[in-house]
Design an enzyme around this catalytic site. Structure first.
Site, PDB file in Angstrom:
ATOM      1  N   CYS A   1      -7.755 -28.037  11.958  1.00  0.00           N
ATOM      2  CA  CYS A   1      -8.986 -28.776  12.250  1.00  0.00           C
ATOM      3  C   CYS A   1      -8.778 -30.291  12.206  1.00  0.00           C
ATOM      4  CB  CYS A   1     -10.086 -28.348  11.284  1.00  0.00           C
ATOM      5  SG  CYS A   1     -10.678 -26.659  11.598  1.00  0.00           S
TER       6      CYS A   1
ATOM      7  N   ASP B   1      -2.668   8.501  -1.827  1.00  0.00           N
ATOM      8  CA  ASP B   1      -3.943   9.211  -1.900  1.00  0.00           C
ATOM      9  C   ASP B   1      -4.312   9.763  -0.537  1.00  0.00           C
ATOM     10  OD1 ASP B   1      -4.335   6.680  -0.758  1.00  0.00           O
ATOM     11  OD2 ASP B   1      -6.437   6.634  -1.337  1.00  0.00           O
TER      12      ASP B   1
ATOM     13  N   HIS C   1      -6.014 -21.182  10.794  1.00  0.00           N
ATOM     14  CA  HIS C   1      -7.374 -21.595  10.415  1.00  0.00           C
ATOM     15  C   HIS C   1      -8.138 -20.457   9.748  1.00  0.00           C
ATOM     16  CE1 HIS C   1     -11.444 -23.179  10.557  1.00  0.00           C
ATOM     17  NE2 HIS C   1     -11.785 -21.994  11.054  1.00  0.00           N
TER      18      HIS C   1
ATOM     19  N   ASP D   1       0.849  -1.184   0.000  1.00  0.00           N
ATOM     20  CA  ASP D   1       0.000   0.000   0.000  1.00  0.00           C
ATOM     21  C   ASP D   1       0.890   1.242   0.000  1.00  0.00           C
ATOM     22  OD1 ASP D   1       0.955   0.201   2.570  1.00  0.00           O
ATOM     23  OD2 ASP D   1      -0.940  -0.243   3.536  1.00  0.00           O
ATOM     24  N   SER D   2       0.281   2.400  -0.085  1.00  0.00           N
ATOM     25  CA  SER D   2       1.067   3.623  -0.283  1.00  0.00           C
ATOM     26  C   SER D   2       1.551   4.256   1.005  1.00  0.00           C
ATOM     27  CB  SER D   2       0.224   4.655  -1.031  1.00  0.00           C
ATOM     28  OG  SER D   2      -0.826   5.122  -0.191  1.00  0.00           O
ATOM     29  N   GLY D   3       1.000   3.821   2.136  1.00  0.00           N
ATOM     30  CA  GLY D   3       1.278   4.481   3.403  1.00  0.00           C
ATOM     31  C   GLY D   3       0.250   5.530   3.759  1.00  0.00           C
ATOM     32  N   GLY D   4      -0.590   5.898   2.811  1.00  0.00           N
ATOM     33  CA  GLY D   4      -1.556   6.962   3.040  1.00  0.00           C
ATOM     34  C   GLY D   4      -2.555   6.645   4.131  1.00  0.00           C
ATOM     35  N   PHE D   5      -3.068   5.429   4.141  1.00  0.00           N
ATOM     36  CA  PHE D   5      -4.081   5.085   5.141  1.00  0.00           C
ATOM     37  C   PHE D   5      -3.516   5.200   6.547  1.00  0.00           C
ATOM     38  CE2 PHE D   5      -6.207   1.991   7.918  1.00  0.00           C
ATOM     39  CZ  PHE D   5      -7.513   2.434   7.816  1.00  0.00           C
TER      40      PHE D   5
ATOM     41  N   GLY E   1     -11.524   4.146   0.357  1.00  0.00           N
ATOM     42  CA  GLY E   1     -12.495   4.900   1.136  1.00  0.00           C
ATOM     43  C   GLY E   1     -13.732   4.130   1.520  1.00  0.00           C
TER      44      GLY E   1
ATOM     45  N   CYS F   1     -14.195 -28.244   8.008  1.00  0.00           N
ATOM     46  CA  CYS F   1     -12.943 -27.688   7.499  1.00  0.00           C
ATOM     47  C   CYS F   1     -11.874 -28.773   7.459  1.00  0.00           C
ATOM     48  CB  CYS F   1     -12.482 -26.535   8.399  1.00  0.00           C
ATOM     49  SG  CYS F   1     -10.909 -25.785   7.904  1.00  0.00           S
TER      50      CYS F   1
ATOM     51  N   CYS G   1      -8.538 -28.058   7.083  1.00  0.00           N
ATOM     52  CA  CYS G   1      -7.207 -27.482   7.273  1.00  0.00           C
ATOM     53  C   CYS G   1      -6.416 -28.293   8.291  1.00  0.00           C
ATOM     54  CB  CYS G   1      -7.302 -26.015   7.695  1.00  0.00           C
ATOM     55  SG  CYS G   1      -7.676 -25.725   9.440  1.00  0.00           S
TER      56      CYS G   1
ATOM     57  N   GLN H   1     -11.401   7.437  -5.161  1.00  0.00           N
ATOM     58  CA  GLN H   1     -12.012   7.916  -3.926  1.00  0.00           C
ATOM     59  C   GLN H   1     -13.352   8.592  -4.251  1.00  0.00           C
ATOM     60  OE1 GLN H   1     -11.246   7.332  -0.866  1.00  0.00           O
ATOM     61  NE2 GLN H   1      -9.103   6.692  -0.867  1.00  0.00           N
TER      62      GLN H   1
ATOM     63  N   ASP I   1      -8.146  -7.304   0.575  1.00  0.00           N
ATOM     64  CA  ASP I   1      -7.194  -7.530   1.657  1.00  0.00           C
ATOM     65  C   ASP I   1      -7.818  -7.062   2.957  1.00  0.00           C
ATOM     66  OD1 ASP I   1      -5.552  -4.996   2.997  1.00  0.00           O
ATOM     67  OD2 ASP I   1      -6.611  -4.497   1.160  1.00  0.00           O
TER      68      ASP I   1
END
Length: 380
Positions: free
Chosen positions: A312, A149, A338, A95-99, A219, A307, A309, A192, A269
């Site tokens: 489990c 952004d 899990h 990511d850009s770091g903006g958040f 956003g 499940c 996995c 945005q 994500d």
């Protein structure tokens, strides 16, 4: 020049229009719709790269802001880039770091040049701009980079959001100009505009004119009701090029992954699966399960009987509850494994439903089984 990142549309679901596709990157390809585990500080919490491959992760996300501050993008660059630094040879998105600038720092000042703010750990003064974000991400060497952004709060007035959208568009153009490795790193623009359709249209038009190899819808998942998020997606995703990947940022609840896929999103994500795992909360085929609750002290069955996995198959609710209550790190490893497996497997089921033109039916079946249709259901 061939873009570093390309999208191949395989088919559309006849019931919903959801897309089955493949994103091609310099470190391999992955099928979409896809969920990306979040490795904020060059690690998905408690998980090894080998385990991530074992559960079917085709791409992971890392965080520009945190890696810039610690250990520093210069050190990661010297190591040969983020892939070598963390021993992950599949695609990485940064990511850009903006958040983080807008969410972690209460003291910040937005200017046209960039954002002045304070370090969230030691309070020191920092400055992040489109050019600096590109410098950091170029050093990290991720396959997919995000444009810097502004991340406005929810709710925000139309006037504030309009000024923010226009600034984000100007910053996106500066990001393209500062991107020094377009031959091996794809840069995505971020649409945005909050809940305002006219501003989403303006933002999408601005960014599409810049011809990014992919686009994110930003956003959302910032406190708005899910019906608002779905409504925004319904009028935003059709504005984006069909031949390029579409990424919905920060979304990871099972219902939102399915509903986002139905509305044309390819990539998602979220820190949700690992964050809730740390307090013993599990995603299961029957809905939310809080394994630290006393009723599981003598429950020797698996977390989820449906499940397959590794967790489990081999460990009981009683044992995992004991580990979580005793604050043993192995317990968090098991719950994280899990939850990530659950979401990655859910996305494989979504992709299979698209192949079979039955994603609408799958949604109804899943929501019924998961309990989303029950009044006052406790979900995510």
């Amino acid at each position: 020049m061939t873009p570093a990142v390309t999208y191949e549309l395989i088919k559309k679901d006849k019931q919903t229009g959801a897309r089955l596709g493949i994103v091609h990157t310099p470190h391999g390809s992955f099928e979409t719709p896809a969920f990306m585990p979040v490795g904020t500080q060059a690690t998905v919490k408690t998980m090894s790269p080998e385990e991530l491959k074992e559960i079917g992760s085709g791409i992971i996300l890392s965080n520009t802001y945190h890696l810039w501050l610690r250990p520093g993008h210069d050190i990661i660059g010297e190591a040969g880039g983020l892939h070598k630094f963390m021993n992950w040879d599949r695609p990485i998105l940064t990511d850009s770091g903006g958040f983080q600038v807008f969410s972690l720092s209460d003291m910040r000042k937005i200017e046209e040049e960039g954002v002045h703010f304070r370090h969230h750990l030691d309070g020191s003064k920092l400055f992040l701009s489109p050019e600096k974000s590109m410098e950091i991400q170029n050093a990290l060497g991720s396959d997919i980079m995000m444009a810097f952004d502004e991340c406005p709060p929810y709710p925000a007035s139309h006037d504030y959001m309009k000024a923010s959208v226009e600034r984000t568009s100007r910053w996106a153009e500066r990001c393209l100009g500062a991107h020094s490795r377009p031959e091996d790193q794809g840069l995505f623009g971020i649409v945005q505009g909050g809940e305002y359709e006219d501003l989403r249209r303006q933002s999408a038009a601005d960014l599409v004119s810049l011809d990014f190899p992919g686009y994110a819808v930003g956003g959302l998942s910032v406190g708005e009701p899910k019906d608002v998020m779905n409504r925004v997606l319904e009028f935003t995703t059709p504005l984006l090029p069909e031949g390029k990947p579409r990424y919905l940022m920060g979304v990871g609840s099972p219902d939102a992954l399915i509903d986002g896929s139905i509305r044309g999103i390819d990539m998602f994500d979220c820190v949700l699966p690992t964050r809730i795992a740390r307090n013993g909360t599990l995603m299961t085929s029957q809905g939310r399960l809080v394994v630290r609750n006393a009723k599981f002290a003598r429950d020797f069955g698996p977390l989820d009987p449906n499940c397959d996995c590794h967790v489990c198959k081999n460990y009981s609710r009683a044992y995992i509850r004991h580990l979580i209550k005793a604050e043993e790190s192995f317990g968090i490893r098991l719950t994280s494994y899990h939850n990530l497996y659950f979401l990655l497997n859910l996305m494989e089921q979504v992709r299979q439903a698209i192949r079979e033109d039955r994603l609408g039916d799958f949604r109804e079946e899943f929501f019924e089984q998961y309990g989303y249709n029950k009044p006052n259901a406790k979900n995510f």
